[in-house]
Design an enzyme around this catalytic site. Structure first.
Site, PDB file in Angstrom:
ATOM      1  N   ALA A 159      36.636  39.627  45.570  1.00 10.37           N
ATOM      2  CA  ALA A 159      35.859  40.589  44.877  1.00 10.37           C
ATOM      3  C   ALA A 159      36.510  41.055  43.448  1.00 10.37           C
ATOM      4  O   ALA A 159      37.644  41.608  43.794  1.00 10.37           O
ATOM      5  CB  ALA A 159      35.118  41.235  45.663  1.00 10.37           C
TER       6      ALA A 159
ATOM      7  N   GLU B 209      36.502  34.037  51.637  1.00 14.58           N
ATOM      8  CA  GLU B 209      34.890  34.229  52.263  1.00 14.58           C
ATOM      9  C   GLU B 209      34.316  32.933  51.512  1.00 14.58           C
ATOM     10  O   GLU B 209      33.643  32.211  52.105  1.00 14.58           O
ATOM     11  CB  GLU B 209      34.320  35.435  51.971  1.00 14.58           C
ATOM     12  CG  GLU B 209      34.745  36.561  53.081  1.00 14.58           C
ATOM     13  CD  GLU B 209      34.310  37.906  52.497  1.00 14.58           C
ATOM     14  OE1 GLU B 209      34.460  38.353  51.437  1.00 14.58           O
ATOM     15  OE2 GLU B 209      33.784  38.609  53.436  1.00 14.58           O
TER      16      GLU B 209
HETATM   17  N1  DAK Z   1      40.181  42.269  41.565  1.00 15.12           N
HETATM   18  C1  DAK Z   1      40.484  42.169  40.091  1.00 15.12           C
HETATM   19  N2  DAK Z   1      41.867  42.005  39.803  1.00 15.12           N
HETATM   20  C2  DAK Z   1      42.574  41.378  40.301  1.00 15.12           C
HETATM   21  C3  DAK Z   1      42.285  41.137  41.795  1.00 15.12           C
HETATM   22  C4  DAK Z   1      41.012  41.398  42.252  1.00 15.12           C
HETATM   23  N3  DAK Z   1      40.594  41.038  43.588  1.00 15.12           N
HETATM   24  N4  DAK Z   1      43.416  40.506  42.244  1.00 15.12           N
HETATM   25  C5  DAK Z   1      44.453  40.500  41.387  1.00 15.12           C
HETATM   26  N5  DAK Z   1      43.680  40.851  40.375  1.00 15.12           N
HETATM   27  C6  DAK Z   1      44.290  40.984  38.819  1.00 15.12           C
HETATM   28  C7  DAK Z   1      45.510  42.167  38.776  1.00 15.12           C
HETATM   29  O1  DAK Z   1      44.823  43.392  38.652  1.00 15.12           O
HETATM   30  C8  DAK Z   1      46.459  41.834  37.644  1.00 15.12           C
HETATM   31  O2  DAK Z   1      45.691  42.045  36.375  1.00 15.12           O
HETATM   32  P1  DAK Z   1      46.503  42.832  35.158  1.00 15.12           P
HETATM   33  O3  DAK Z   1      47.168  44.069  35.874  1.00 15.12           O
HETATM   34  O4  DAK Z   1      47.455  41.781  34.943  1.00 15.12           O
HETATM   35  O5  DAK Z   1      45.356  42.987  34.192  1.00 15.12           O
HETATM   36  C9  DAK Z   1      46.350  40.106  37.917  1.00 15.12           C
HETATM   37  O6  DAK Z   1      45.137  39.974  38.597  1.00 15.12           O
HETATM   38  C10 DAK Z   1      47.425  39.567  38.321  1.00 15.12           C
HETATM   39  O7  DAK Z   1      47.551  40.252  39.740  1.00 15.12           O
HETATM   40  P2  DAK Z   1      48.979  40.939  40.186  1.00 15.12           P
HETATM   41  O8  DAK Z   1      49.857  41.204  39.121  1.00 15.12           O
HETATM   42  O9  DAK Z   1      48.552  41.826  41.273  1.00 15.12           O
HETATM   43  O10 DAK Z   1      49.758  39.571  40.850  1.00 15.12           O
HETATM   44  P3  DAK Z   1      50.817  39.461  41.993  1.00 15.12           P
HETATM   45  O11 DAK Z   1      51.176  38.047  42.059  1.00 15.12           O
HETATM   46  O12 DAK Z   1      51.958  40.459  41.778  1.00 15.12           O
HETATM   47  O13 DAK Z   1      49.987  39.728  43.397  1.00 15.12           O
HETATM   48  C11 DAK Z   1      48.324  39.469  44.958  1.00 15.12           C
HETATM   49  C12 DAK Z   1      49.019  39.037  43.869  1.00 15.12           C
HETATM   50  C13 DAK Z   1      46.957  38.322  45.024  1.00 15.12           C
HETATM   51  C14 DAK Z   1      49.123  39.701  46.102  1.00 15.12           C
HETATM   52  C15 DAK Z   1      47.590  40.839  44.434  1.00 15.12           C
HETATM   53  O14 DAK Z   1      46.817  40.628  42.985  1.00 15.12           O
HETATM   54  C16 DAK Z   1      46.398  41.373  45.297  1.00 15.12           C
HETATM   55  O15 DAK Z   1      46.918  42.037  46.243  1.00 15.12           O
HETATM   56  N6  DAK Z   1      45.185  41.286  44.669  1.00 15.12           N
HETATM   57  C17 DAK Z   1      44.067  41.940  45.401  1.00 15.12           C
HETATM   58  C18 DAK Z   1      43.659  40.974  46.801  1.00 15.12           C
HETATM   59  C19 DAK Z   1      42.602  41.718  47.405  1.00 15.12           C
HETATM   60  O16 DAK Z   1      42.681  43.022  47.833  1.00 15.12           O
HETATM   61  N7  DAK Z   1      41.415  41.450  47.701  1.00 15.12           N
HETATM   62  C20 DAK Z   1      40.487  41.645  48.429  1.00 15.12           C
HETATM   63  C21 DAK Z   1      39.378  42.219  47.434  1.00 15.12           C
HETATM   64  S1  DAK Z   1      37.954  43.092  48.286  1.00 15.12           S
HETATM   65  C22 DAK Z   1      31.083  43.950  50.351  1.00 15.12           C
HETATM   66  C23 DAK Z   1      32.098  44.653  50.596  1.00 15.12           C
HETATM   67  C24 DAK Z   1      33.487  44.388  50.489  1.00 15.12           C
HETATM   68  C25 DAK Z   1      33.784  43.305  49.694  1.00 15.12           C
HETATM   69  C26 DAK Z   1      32.853  42.374  49.386  1.00 15.12           C
HETATM   70  C27 DAK Z   1      31.500  42.735  49.571  1.00 15.12           C
HETATM   71  N8  DAK Z   1      29.773  44.147  50.663  1.00 15.12           N
HETATM   72  C28 DAK Z   1      29.379  45.170  51.534  1.00 15.12           C
HETATM   73  C29 DAK Z   1      28.789  43.148  50.171  1.00 15.12           C
HETATM   74  C30 DAK Z   1      35.136  43.084  49.286  1.00 15.12           C
HETATM   75  C31 DAK Z   1      35.738  42.147  48.982  1.00 15.12           C
HETATM   76  C32 DAK Z   1      37.032  41.971  48.288  1.00 15.12           C
HETATM   77  O17 DAK Z   1      37.343  40.750  48.153  1.00 15.12           O
END
Ligand code: DAK
Length: 262
Positions: free
Chosen positions: A70, A116
């Site tokens: 997300a 997911e």
């Molecule tokens: N959202 C927005 N931007 C993201 C992102 C994300 N999930 N993941 C990466 N990016 C962006 C980074 O901010 C960065 O942007 P800039 O800074 O260049 O503008 C760009 O993508 C490249 O990422 P990184 O620089 O971080 O790249 P790395 O290779 O260093 O690292 C990484 C890759 C995948 C390890 C890292 O990007 C990371 O940890 N990303 C986040 C992964 C994460 O936590 N995903 C889960 C998101 S929460 C709900 C409740 C909850 C949810 C949904 C529904 N309900 C109750 C309905 C939550 C869901 C989720 O998915």
């Protein structure tokens, strides 16, 4: 075949007969699932549902991610409204309800909502470079698009608990070993393999495939006795199709069947 259509966020191509490849294309944000991207995907699947020449869909990502989940920026900006947004939830429901076979070809990170989304697909094929996880716990939330329900059903309670409570990210080989992924390939063979699998499925009776998908869904949602009823109804429907008659006739005539999706 040339690309059928494309836009910024989602690329569509028809590599072989019967198969559509949809590529999440927001690589600069690791294909984070913004509402716009989910909307484009939903629209493409709605069109694919109506298009009789599409019998299976492969979903993949451009760049180094399938999808990193997300959109965290949107969640920071809009808080709870970001993920409870009715339109966003509607998109997820539409993807869940897609009736044709859907294969995830996971090329890189499949994290959070990205994992997911892969789990919503009927099968997951992964590149050796793929990484899977539900790391929401690291940002103070929990999986909200089905992860707490689908992961335990797919891999059992122990692995699901480990992944959801630690936020650990696992390799493609680990994901295969625990049953999340059906098969792993070298990165440059991923799309070819996923397309071949989709083409094989596309060559079978399309309505029977949809009925089977619908019946298998019941295995996760209903008690056994009710699931068996769903299966029985699905078989009855399959018996009404022209493809059923053709399939059985072809068997008796010792020739390959010609399925028309009717
Ligand atoms: N959202 C927005 N931007 C993201 C992102 C994300 N999930 N993941 C990466 N990016 C962006 C980074 O901010 C960065 O942007 P800039 O800074 O260049 O503008 C760009 O993508 C490249 O990422 P990184 O620089 O971080 O790249 P790395 O290779 O260093 O690292 C990484 C890759 C995948 C390890 C890292 O990007 C990371 O940890 N990303 C986040 C992964 C994460 O936590 N995903 C889960 C998101 S929460 C709900 C409740 C909850 C949810 C949904 C529904 N309900 C109750 C309905 C939550 C869901 C989720 O998915």
């Amino acid at each position: 075949m040339p690309p059928e259509s494309s836009n910024d966020l989602l690329l569509l191509e028809r590599p072989v007969e019967g198969v559509l490849i949809a590529t999440l294309n927001r690589p600069e944000k690791l294909n984070a699932l913004s509402k716009a991207l989910l909307g484009d995907l939903t629209a493409a699947l709605a069109a694919a549902k109506e298009d009789g020449s599409i019998r299976a869909v492969v979903l993949t990502g451009s760049g180094k991610a399938f999808s990193a989940g997300a959109d965290i920026s949107d969640m920071v900006e809009r808080g709870v409204e970001s993920y409870l947004d009715p339109e966003r939830l509607e998109h997820w429901h539409a993807i869940e309800a897609f009736p044709k076979p859907l294969i995830a070809a996971v090329n890189g990170y499949a994290l959070g909502g990205g994992c997911e989304l892969a789990m919503l697909c009927d099968l997951i094929v992964a590149s050796d470079a793929a990484r899977f996880g539900l790391p929401e716990i690291n940002i103070g939330v929990l999986p909200g698009d089905g992860g707490t329900q689908r992961l335990p059903r797919l891999v059992g309670k122990s692995w699901a608990t480990r992944l959801i409570l630690t936020g650990e990210i696992i390799t493609a080989a680990q994901a295969r070993d625990i049953g999340l992924v059906i098969e792993t390939t070298e990165p440059d063979r991923l799309l070819k393999r996923a397309t071949a699998l989709a083409a094989e499925i596309a060559s079978k009776a399309p309505l029977a495939a949809q009925f089977a998908k619908q019946a298998m869904r019941a295995a996760f949602e209903k008690p056994l006795s009710e699931g068996l009823q769903v299966e029985q109804e699905a078989v009855k429907e399959a018996f009404k199709t022209e493809d059923r008659a053709e399939g059985m006739r072809a068997f008796l005539e010792k020739r390959p069947p010609v399925f028309r999706g009717r």
